[in-house]
Design a protein around this motif. Sequence first.
Motif: not given
Length: 93
Positions: A16-21, A46-50, A52-56, A89-93
């Motif tokens: 799942r992580t690989e597919a989301r990446a 686009r960078y924000q979307r990654v 926020n939406d792909f923070s995992d 809002q991202t988990t990587c912030a």
Amino acid sequence: ARFPDDENGPEAKKLRTEARARLADTDLYTAGFYVDREKWQGAMWRYQRVANDFSDTPKAPYALLRAARIADEKLDDATTLSVMPRLPQTTCA
């Protein structure tokens, strides 16, 4: 997770992580397209979307950094102020 004790759980999570990446790579490619054309707001979106939406995924920290750099270096203060509150809002912030 629907079946947390399933023996295939760890492999499913990895896949799942690989597919989301890979999905995140699509937005990163598009962001690069906008950067090449100096369309900073589109690139930052686009960078924000990654971020926020792909923070995992492992792609999120890079995307967050790129969005922050564009906001800092390429956009005017009003645009930056309207966008920057969304970045933490991202988990990587």
